[in-house]
Scaffold this active site. Structure first.
Site, PDB file in Angstrom:
ATOM      1  N   CYS A  31       1.970  24.903   7.076  1.00  0.00           N
ATOM      2  CA  CYS A  31       3.286  25.551   7.030  1.00  0.00           C
ATOM      3  C   CYS A  31       3.600  26.370   8.285  1.00  0.00           C
ATOM      4  O   CYS A  31       4.739  26.359   8.780  1.00  0.00           O
ATOM      5  CB  CYS A  31       3.380  26.425   5.788  1.00  0.00           C
ATOM      6  N   LYS A  88      -5.964  25.383  12.515  1.00  0.00           N
ATOM      7  CA  LYS A  88      -5.026  24.333  12.089  1.00  0.00           C
ATOM      8  C   LYS A  88      -3.789  24.323  12.981  1.00  0.00           C
ATOM      9  O   LYS A  88      -3.327  23.267  13.417  1.00  0.00           O
ATOM     10  CB  LYS A  88      -4.580  24.583  10.641  1.00  0.00           C
ATOM     11  N   HIS A  96       7.704  32.407   5.985  1.00  0.00           N
ATOM     12  CA  HIS A  96       6.842  32.751   7.118  1.00  0.00           C
ATOM     13  C   HIS A  96       7.704  33.074   8.346  1.00  0.00           C
ATOM     14  O   HIS A  96       8.732  32.433   8.575  1.00  0.00           O
ATOM     15  CB  HIS A  96       5.972  31.556   7.519  1.00  0.00           C
ATOM     16  N   GLN A 139       8.446  29.041   3.603  1.00  0.00           N
ATOM     17  CA  GLN A 139       7.145  28.356   3.555  1.00  0.00           C
ATOM     18  C   GLN A 139       7.108  27.304   2.464  1.00  0.00           C
ATOM     19  O   GLN A 139       6.522  26.233   2.629  1.00  0.00           O
ATOM     20  CB  GLN A 139       6.033  29.405   3.335  1.00  0.00           C
ATOM     21  N   THR A 177       2.816  22.382 -11.504  1.00  0.00           N
ATOM     22  CA  THR A 177       3.020  23.751 -12.004  1.00  0.00           C
ATOM     23  C   THR A 177       2.806  24.794 -10.912  1.00  0.00           C
ATOM     24  O   THR A 177       3.007  25.981 -11.145  1.00  0.00           O
ATOM     25  CB  THR A 177       2.022  24.049 -13.144  1.00  0.00           C
ATOM     26  N   GLY A 178       2.401  24.365  -9.713  1.00  0.00           N
ATOM     27  CA  GLY A 178       2.084  25.312  -8.639  1.00  0.00           C
ATOM     28  C   GLY A 178       3.332  25.745  -7.888  1.00  0.00           C
ATOM     29  O   GLY A 178       4.445  25.266  -8.136  1.00  0.00           O
TER      30      GLY A 178
HETATM   31  P1  A2P Z   1      -2.558  24.289 -13.188  1.00  0.00           P
HETATM   32  O1  A2P Z   1      -1.321  25.143 -13.181  1.00  0.00           O
HETATM   33  O2  A2P Z   1      -2.673  23.456 -14.418  1.00  0.00           O
HETATM   34  O3  A2P Z   1      -3.815  25.044 -12.838  1.00  0.00           O
HETATM   35  P2  A2P Z   1      -0.836  26.807  -6.492  1.00  0.00           P
HETATM   36  O4  A2P Z   1      -0.844  26.132  -5.147  1.00  0.00           O
HETATM   37  O5  A2P Z   1       0.417  27.541  -6.762  1.00  0.00           O
HETATM   38  O6  A2P Z   1      -2.065  27.641  -6.679  1.00  0.00           O
HETATM   39  O7  A2P Z   1      -0.907  25.633  -7.577  1.00  0.00           O
HETATM   40  C1  A2P Z   1      -1.977  24.740  -7.656  1.00  0.00           C
HETATM   41  C2  A2P Z   1      -1.580  23.523  -8.471  1.00  0.00           C
HETATM   42  O8  A2P Z   1      -2.709  22.654  -8.531  1.00  0.00           O
HETATM   43  C3  A2P Z   1      -1.201  23.839  -9.915  1.00  0.00           C
HETATM   44  O9  A2P Z   1      -0.182  22.969 -10.341  1.00  0.00           O
HETATM   45  C4  A2P Z   1      -2.504  23.554 -10.653  1.00  0.00           C
HETATM   46  O10 A2P Z   1      -2.334  23.203 -12.007  1.00  0.00           O
HETATM   47  C5  A2P Z   1      -2.967  22.346  -9.880  1.00  0.00           C
HETATM   48  N1  A2P Z   1      -4.396  22.116 -10.141  1.00  0.00           N
HETATM   49  C6  A2P Z   1      -5.412  22.975  -9.921  1.00  0.00           C
HETATM   50  N2  A2P Z   1      -6.594  22.423 -10.331  1.00  0.00           N
HETATM   51  C7  A2P Z   1      -6.288  21.202 -10.811  1.00  0.00           C
HETATM   52  C8  A2P Z   1      -7.058  20.138 -11.389  1.00  0.00           C
HETATM   53  N3  A2P Z   1      -8.380  20.230 -11.542  1.00  0.00           N
HETATM   54  N4  A2P Z   1      -6.403  19.018 -11.775  1.00  0.00           N
HETATM   55  C9  A2P Z   1      -5.073  18.909 -11.624  1.00  0.00           C
HETATM   56  N5  A2P Z   1      -4.279  19.880 -11.086  1.00  0.00           N
HETATM   57  C10 A2P Z   1      -4.892  21.005 -10.684  1.00  0.00           C
END
Ligand code: A2P
Length: 334
Positions: free
Chosen positions: A129, A214, A243, A318, A12-13
């Site tokens: 990146c 990095k 970037h 990026q 979902t990120g």
């Molecule tokens: P969620 O959307 O459920 O919080 P970004 O890099 O855009 O900040 O996204 C971070 C990603 O990492 C999202 O998909 C987020 O899911 C996921 N994430 C964050 N914490 C956890 C966790 N404890 N377990 C699994 N996925 C996680």
């Protein structure tokens, strides 16, 4: 070879969504796709090749039957779950910084060091990146005439800080234009119409922030050359997802801008955008949504009378070449 079962951790990120997009747009053959995120997102859906896939909560048993796991959920999740995924039989391509500095773990940019992939013991690290953006166009030069010194200044987009920082840029810009107050949530500073030193920790001994460290370390590891002297200044700018990097490099022997241009013209993953007459050069707007590193402003560094130094300006998406696309290219090679 049978098609692989693929899992995305952090689906979902900002990068996770691009993993899905890259698998789809590149037509990567796969047997199944599992989308994993936190419990907060479990039950949400995402479409893939005309199907609706449910997001599942990441758990210890999530990797049963998975062949390749693409991780982008932050270092903590990678450190905790990548070994579990490997134990279950998956190869992990990890977009976080958790394993990049580990000498036993390959740090791969396919255009540069795909040969390192064969050394993996279950985990392959996807580089930072800003490092990818800098190194893809520098590699062909380094091969022809070794780079001995590199000075980079970055102009890094909000996407590097994830979906939350992209939202912060949008919300704070809207508030600014509406003349409303906006209290920053993700970074400490007002983001709209502003820029600031990269929001990572500063090493109090050197004054370099973590992002700069990095870029310095990853350059040496990816080029497999400890002799390159590197200095970096990493800046966060109010750009959504691509970037840009200004770099000056000194080679072992004299080199001309024409030679650099000829090398870049045939370099994989690089597109020259260098229109002096029209003052048209790499821009985040043109870099966004496509996979090449755009390179331009290729010119002699006038501060070095030896003729060994060149300055240039590059830009890359990026979320794509800086993250998801590079990882999916690694998955394709696997
Ligand atoms: P969620 O959307 O459920 O919080 P970004 O890099 O855009 O900040 O996204 C971070 C990603 O990492 C999202 O998909 C987020 O899911 C996921 N994430 C964050 N914490 C956890 C966790 N404890 N377990 C699994 N996925 C996680």
């Amino acid at each position: 070879m049978k098609n692989k079962n693929i899992a995305i951790v952090g689906a979902t990120g900002a990068v996770g969504r691009e993993f899905v997009g890259c698998l789809e747009s590149r037509g990567v053959p796969l047997a199944s796709l599992k989308l994993l995120a936190s419990a907060r997102s479990a039950g949400q859906t995402q479409s893939f090749r005309g199907q609706t896939l449910a997001i599942e909560e990441l758990k210890e048993d999530s990797f049963n039957g998975v062949d390749i796991a693409l991780f982008s959920a932050g270092s903590g999740i990678s450190k905790q779950y990548a070994p579990i995924a490997v134990k279950a039989g998956a190869v992990v391509v990890d977009n976080s910084s958790a394993f990049r500095a580990d000498p036993a773990i390959p740090l791969v940019v396919p255009e540069i060091n795909a040969h390192r992939m064969k050394d993996h013991k279950g985990i392959i690290a996807n580089p930072n990146c800003a490092a990818i953006t800098t190194l893809v166009p520098l590699w062909p030069v380094h091969q022809a005439n070794p780079v001995r010194r590199l000075i980079v200044s970055t102009y890094q987009a909000a996407s590097g800080g994830g979906a939350a920082l992209m939202e912060e840029l949008e919300f704070s810009t809207r508030a600014y234009l509406d003349g409303k107050e906006y209290a920053p949530k993700v970074v400490k500073y007002p983001y709209a119409f502003n820029l600031f030193s990269h929001n990572t920790a500063i090493d109090m001994a050197t004054g370099y922030n973590d992002e700069e460290a990095k870029v310095i370390k990853e350059t040496k590891k990816i080029f497999e050359d400890d002799r390159i002297a590197v200095s970096a200044t990493c800046i966060r700018v109010p750009v959504l997802r691509a970037h840009s990097v200004s770099m000056t490099f000194e080679c072992e022997r004299p080199i001309t801008p024409q030679e650099v241009k000829a090398l870049l013209a045939k370099a994989p993953g690089v597109r020259i955008v260098d229109d002096w007459a029209n003052n048209y050069f790499p821009m985040p707007k043109d870099a966004s949504g496509q996979g090449d590193v755009l390179a331009g402003r290729i010119r002699k560094d006038l501060s070095d009378p030896s003729g060994k130094s060149i300055s240039m300006f590059v830009a890359a998406d990026q979320l794509l070449k800086g993250a998801a696309l590079n990882a999916v290219q690694i998955a394709e090679l696997l």
